[in-house]
Write an enzyme that holds these catalytic residues in place. Structure first.
Site: not given
Ligand code: PGA
Length: 254
Positions: A9, A11, A99, A101, A171, A177, A216
């Protein structure tokens, strides 16, 4: 059996020019044997989808294209939105829905996620439906309640056949992140919980649903996660932006 899936992803990172290079570099680092074992998906921003599609098709790559989001209506006065049909015409195979976010920053509700999942399926694409608890919910012991309800509401009204083909990404929001990964044991237990929740409503279809862990994920922790029975892959954010590290995640068994 369930084929493993590693999805990147990206983003809001990469122009369409960056995307061409990223897809090409990733493809140089993967072999036919990798694609046999793992479905490899990249989810660039909307503006890079066409370029990524062109590289994938002209170089006959086995990388699948995913989108990070869509609206659930087919067309209409929805300024700024993109419909599932627009994505399927770009050879997009997977679309991320819900997601954290999108939920937290753009206010997407479980009902929105449910409508999106249905709209994505209606265009013969595969939803990657995300669920996960916040730090506070975890502290208050509400993880299963929150994740269980996201899964139930997100899948409401689907048939067992539809459910069997979808992907769910667990998640935990506190791990996205932040560099904090859930331990492989905790992540594995939650993915089992997600599968059991699906089974309560849809029976055997739950055995076919692919469940990813996200938060992560990197080359150093993927093997422990993949050893868990109910983890079928990963949704990778930060580490997907570097083709070397993403390729090492795809090749976790080496
Ligand atoms: P990350 O993001 O691997 O940077 O923690 C995962 C995601 O948001 O799908």
């Amino acid at each position: 059996m369930r084929k493993d899936l590693i999805a990147g992803n990206w983003k809001m990172h990469s122009t369409h020019l960056d995307a061409i290079q990223m897809v090409q570099k990733l493809s140089y680092r993967l072999d036919p044997a990798d694609y046999e074992r793992v479905d490899v998906v990249v989810c660039p921003p909307f503006t890079a989808l066409r370029s990524a599609q062109t590289v994938i098709e002209s170089d006959h790559l086995q990388i699948d294209l995913g989108a990070q989001h869509c609206f659930y209506e087919e067309k209409g006065a929805y300024t700024g939105e993109v419909s599932p049909q627009m994505l399927s015409k770009l050879s997009v195979s997977y679309v991320i829905a819900g997601h954290s976010e999108r939920r937290q920053i753009f206010g997407e509700s479980d009902d929105d996620v449910n409508k999106k999942v249905k709209a994505i399926l209606s265009e013969d694409m595969i939803p990657i439906m995300c669920c996960g608890e916040t730090d506070e919910e975890k502290e208050q012991g509400l993880t299963e309640e929150r994740v269980g309800s996201q899964v139930r509401l997100g899948l409401q009204g689907l048939t067992a056949d539809q459910v069997a083909g979808i992907v769910i990404a667990y998640e935990p929001i506190w791990a996205i992140g932040t560099g904090k990964t859930a331990s492989a044991d905790d992540a594995g237990d939650m993915c089992t919980f997600v599968r059991n929740t699906v089974a309560e409503q849809f029976g055997e279809a739950a055995d076919s649903v692919r469940i990813l862990y996200g938060g992560s994920v990197k080359a150093g922790n993927i093997a422990g996660l993949m050893a868990k029975r109910d983890i079928d892959g990963a949704l990778v954010g930060g580490a997907a932006l570097d083709p070397d590290s993403f390729a090492s995640i795809v090749r976790y068994w080496l």
